[in-house]
Design an enzyme around this catalytic site. Structure first.
Site, PDB file in Angstrom:
ATOM      1  N   TYR A  11       6.264  10.237 -16.937  1.00 17.07           N
ATOM      2  CA  TYR A  11       7.383  11.197 -16.867  1.00 17.07           C
ATOM      3  C   TYR A  11       6.904  12.629 -17.161  1.00 17.07           C
ATOM      4  O   TYR A  11       7.005  13.522 -16.305  1.00 17.07           O
ATOM      5  CB  TYR A  11       8.461  10.738 -17.851  1.00 17.07           C
ATOM      6  CG  TYR A  11       9.572  11.722 -18.129  1.00 17.07           C
ATOM      7  CD1 TYR A  11      10.252  12.365 -17.086  1.00 17.07           C
ATOM      8  CD2 TYR A  11       9.961  11.998 -19.439  1.00 17.07           C
ATOM      9  CE1 TYR A  11      11.285  13.251 -17.352  1.00 17.07           C
ATOM     10  CE2 TYR A  11      11.005  12.867 -19.711  1.00 17.07           C
ATOM     11  CZ  TYR A  11      11.658  13.500 -18.666  1.00 17.07           C
ATOM     12  OH  TYR A  11      12.671  14.379 -18.924  1.00 17.07           O
ATOM     13  N   ASP A  31      -4.906   6.981 -15.137  1.00 12.40           N
ATOM     14  CA  ASP A  31      -3.685   6.259 -15.501  1.00 12.40           C
ATOM     15  C   ASP A  31      -3.877   4.778 -15.231  1.00 12.40           C
ATOM     16  O   ASP A  31      -4.524   4.421 -14.242  1.00 12.40           O
ATOM     17  CB  ASP A  31      -2.503   6.805 -14.651  1.00 12.40           C
ATOM     18  CG  ASP A  31      -1.172   6.611 -15.341  1.00 12.40           C
ATOM     19  OD1 ASP A  31      -0.832   5.456 -15.633  1.00 12.40           O
ATOM     20  OD2 ASP A  31      -0.469   7.618 -15.577  1.00 12.40           O
ATOM     21  N   ASP A  61      -7.970   2.584 -17.957  1.00  9.35           N
ATOM     22  CA  ASP A  61      -7.234   2.435 -19.213  1.00  9.35           C
ATOM     23  C   ASP A  61      -8.021   3.108 -20.341  1.00  9.35           C
ATOM     24  O   ASP A  61      -9.241   2.907 -20.432  1.00  9.35           O
ATOM     25  CB  ASP A  61      -7.099   0.927 -19.482  1.00  9.35           C
ATOM     26  CG  ASP A  61      -6.021   0.639 -20.489  1.00  9.35           C
ATOM     27  OD1 ASP A  61      -5.991   1.323 -21.530  1.00  9.35           O
ATOM     28  OD2 ASP A  61      -5.206  -0.267 -20.226  1.00  9.35           O
ATOM     29  N   PHE A  83      -1.747  12.249 -22.451  1.00  8.33           N
ATOM     30  CA  PHE A  83      -0.332  11.830 -22.468  1.00  8.33           C
ATOM     31  C   PHE A  83      -0.196  10.308 -22.552  1.00  8.33           C
ATOM     32  O   PHE A  83       0.933   9.821 -22.558  1.00  8.33           O
ATOM     33  CB  PHE A  83       0.366  12.236 -21.156  1.00  8.33           C
ATOM     34  CG  PHE A  83       0.493  13.713 -20.924  1.00  8.33           C
ATOM     35  CD1 PHE A  83       1.636  14.392 -21.309  1.00  8.33           C
ATOM     36  CD2 PHE A  83      -0.509  14.434 -20.299  1.00  8.33           C
ATOM     37  CE1 PHE A  83       1.778  15.741 -21.072  1.00  8.33           C
ATOM     38  CE2 PHE A  83      -0.379  15.795 -20.060  1.00  8.33           C
ATOM     39  CZ  PHE A  83       0.771  16.450 -20.450  1.00  8.33           C
ATOM     40  N   SER A  87       5.444   5.568 -26.936  1.00  7.59           N
ATOM     41  CA  SER A  87       6.086   6.624 -27.725  1.00  7.59           C
ATOM     42  C   SER A  87       7.492   6.244 -28.184  1.00  7.59           C
ATOM     43  O   SER A  87       8.326   7.116 -28.343  1.00  7.59           O
ATOM     44  CB  SER A  87       6.132   7.915 -26.897  1.00  7.59           C
ATOM     45  OG  SER A  87       6.830   7.680 -25.698  1.00  7.59           O
ATOM     46  N   TYR A 151       4.543   4.665 -35.192  1.00  7.84           N
ATOM     47  CA  TYR A 151       4.301   5.675 -34.147  1.00  7.84           C
ATOM     48  C   TYR A 151       3.966   7.029 -34.775  1.00  7.84           C
ATOM     49  O   TYR A 151       2.989   7.686 -34.398  1.00  7.84           O
ATOM     50  CB  TYR A 151       5.542   5.777 -33.241  1.00  7.84           C
ATOM     51  CG  TYR A 151       5.478   6.911 -32.243  1.00  7.84           C
ATOM     52  CD1 TYR A 151       4.378   7.084 -31.418  1.00  7.84           C
ATOM     53  CD2 TYR A 151       6.537   7.815 -32.126  1.00  7.84           C
ATOM     54  CE1 TYR A 151       4.324   8.130 -30.502  1.00  7.84           C
ATOM     55  CE2 TYR A 151       6.493   8.855 -31.215  1.00  7.84           C
ATOM     56  CZ  TYR A 151       5.378   9.014 -30.406  1.00  7.84           C
ATOM     57  OH  TYR A 151       5.326  10.048 -29.520  1.00  7.84           O
ATOM     58  N   HIS A 199      15.990   6.158 -23.861  1.00 11.92           N
ATOM     59  CA  HIS A 199      16.304   7.521 -24.294  1.00 11.92           C
ATOM     60  C   HIS A 199      17.775   7.855 -24.088  1.00 11.92           C
ATOM     61  O   HIS A 199      18.426   7.338 -23.175  1.00 11.92           O
ATOM     62  CB  HIS A 199      15.408   8.525 -23.563  1.00 11.92           C
ATOM     63  CG  HIS A 199      13.974   8.366 -23.955  1.00 11.92           C
ATOM     64  ND1 HIS A 199      13.041   7.828 -23.116  1.00 11.92           N
ATOM     65  CD2 HIS A 199      13.340   8.637 -25.112  1.00 11.92           C
ATOM     66  CE1 HIS A 199      11.873   7.783 -23.745  1.00 11.92           C
ATOM     67  NE2 HIS A 199      12.031   8.271 -24.965  1.00 11.92           N
ATOM     68  N   LEU A 200      18.247   8.758 -24.927  1.00 11.35           N
ATOM     69  CA  LEU A 200      19.688   9.004 -24.963  1.00 11.35           C
ATOM     70  C   LEU A 200      20.245   9.580 -23.654  1.00 11.35           C
ATOM     71  O   LEU A 200      21.207   9.035 -23.106  1.00 11.35           O
ATOM     72  CB  LEU A 200      20.029   9.935 -26.141  1.00 11.35           C
ATOM     73  CG  LEU A 200      21.519  10.251 -26.256  1.00 11.35           C
ATOM     74  CD1 LEU A 200      22.329   8.998 -26.528  1.00 11.35           C
ATOM     75  CD2 LEU A 200      21.770  11.290 -27.352  1.00 11.35           C
ATOM     76  N   PHE A 218      23.735   4.405 -31.687  1.00  7.34           N
ATOM     77  CA  PHE A 218      23.042   3.718 -32.773  1.00  7.34           C
ATOM     78  C   PHE A 218      23.324   4.384 -34.123  1.00  7.34           C
ATOM     79  O   PHE A 218      22.546   5.206 -34.593  1.00  7.34           O
ATOM     80  CB  PHE A 218      21.536   3.677 -32.492  1.00  7.34           C
ATOM     81  CG  PHE A 218      21.187   2.913 -31.243  1.00  7.34           C
ATOM     82  CD1 PHE A 218      21.739   1.657 -30.997  1.00  7.34           C
ATOM     83  CD2 PHE A 218      20.316   3.445 -30.298  1.00  7.34           C
ATOM     84  CE1 PHE A 218      21.422   0.949 -29.844  1.00  7.34           C
ATOM     85  CE2 PHE A 218      19.985   2.751 -29.147  1.00  7.34           C
ATOM     86  CZ  PHE A 218      20.540   1.492 -28.912  1.00  7.34           C
TER      87      PHE A 218
END
Ligand code: UDP
Length: 339
Positions: A11, A31, A61, A83, A87, A151, A199-200, A218
């Site tokens: 992303y 990637d 990897d 990146f 996460s 994390y 994600h929200l 939540f």
């Protein structure tokens, strides 16, 4: 410059690839495609031909040293942007081994391979989770880093490794501590596509589109004005722009060293405020239900991004939450249409 973008098909990584091309740099994408997408690369590469840039894609990897050796043997590089890591705060509480292993071993491998190839500039995707539950907001970079999740711990440890490698290996590095990256490329083409989506903002919009059950909020018993968690949402293109500026900054540094910068808007919004913003933007109600707290969520995370503004010259292009949601809405509603 030739810039290795580890996780360039993801992303934020794909927005970065596009940004590097726009700025005239050649991205070398590394990637494993575990969460990345071929279509995102194809989209990110669109302006390359006109600029006579030939992006490179290497499949591999960060947990496999042979893949990394191959990457740097075949590709000369001036800098690395990292990146590629998991996460998700809550997942890290449940699967700490996955997070410690992936983040620490992946970063150590990448640093070792980059060092062997004499690449001395490194930009690391860090996180607001390094602050844990901060004593005060907005959070400045010199606030104590006291992570409360695997994390956060693992990411903070990588920052400490980078600091040590300045001395030991002559590394010039920057950690960008992202707050909540959100939104999609306004021209379409690039946007968020996680499976499962946690994600929200995507979940709010998907609930509106009827693609998911009602949004679960939540926790509504946090010590915040409306009881829901407050976060700082920052446009994904502005996160990518911060990396470009960090690259310029590292180029201008005569000596090895490490710096951390917060990347956030400086404004906090509760979950209920994000829902209200989504309702303003879309003109539709968000179906929702209250649920239990999610593990590892601190009540409030809001950045002070003054250091990035002053030192890097960062100036967010889309600072408004409504505008960020508008870009995401365009992305999700377009994808909802049959092609
Ligand atoms: N959240 C929520 N419902 C969802 C997704 C997220 O209530 O479906 C809340 C989450 O508990 C947190 C905030 O929204 O307080 C932002 O979560 P997100 O996963 O987007 O980012 P994080 O802050 O964990 O990096």
């Amino acid at each position: 410059m030739r810039v290795v973008v580890c996780g360039g098909a993801g992303y934020i990584g794909s927005h970065m690839v596009r940004k590097l091309i726009e700025a005239g740099h050649t991205p070398v994408i590394f990637d494993n495609m575990s969460t990345g997408h071929q279509w995102a690369l194809a989209e990110a590469f669109k302006g390359a031909e006109a600029k006579n840039i030939q992006p490179v894609v290497v499949s591999g990897d960060v947990l496999n040293m042979a893949d990394l050796e191959n990457l740097f043997e075949k590709n000369q590089a001036d800098a690395v942007m990292h990146f590629s890591a998991r996460s998700l705060v809550s997942e890290s509480v449940q699967k700490p081994d996955l997070y410690y292993h992936g983040i620490l071993v992946g970063s150590l491998n990448l640093l070792a391979a980059a060092n062997r190839a004499r690449v001395d500039k490194f930009i690391f995707s860090s996180t607001a989770a390094v602050y844990g539950t901060p004593d005060q907001t907005p959070i400045e970079e010199n606030c104590p880093a006291r992570p409360i999740t695997p994390y956060g711990h693992a990411t903070r440890m990588v920052e400490m490794i980078l600091e040590d490698y300045a001395q030991a290996q002559g590394l010039k590095s920057v950690a960008l501590r992202y707050f909540n990256a959100a939104g999609a490329d306004p021209d379409g083409g690039l946007g968020e596509d996680h499976t499962p989506e946690t994600h929200l903002i995507p979940n709010v919009l998907k609930a509106i589109l009827g693609q998911t059950p009602p949004l679960e909020i939540f926790g509504n018993d946090y010590p915040t004005p409306d009881g829901t968690c407050i976060r700082d949402y920052v446009y994904v293109g502005d996160v990518a722009q911060a990396h470009l500026l960090a690259l310029n900054y590292l180029n201008s540094q005569p000596e090895p060293g490490f710096s951390a910068f917060n990347i956030g808007s400086g404004k906090g919004f509760s979950v209920l405020e994000v829902m209200a913003a989504a309702e303003r933007v879309t003109g539709q109600w968000v179906p929702y239900a209250f649920a239990h707290r999610r593990q590892g969520d601190p009540p409030v995370l809001v950045a002070s991004a003054e250091k990035a503004k002053k030192t890097l010259g960062w100036n967010p292009e889309i600072p408004s939450l409504d505008e960020i949601i508008r870009t995401a809405w365009r992305w999700f509603s377009r994808r909802a249409q049959p092609s």
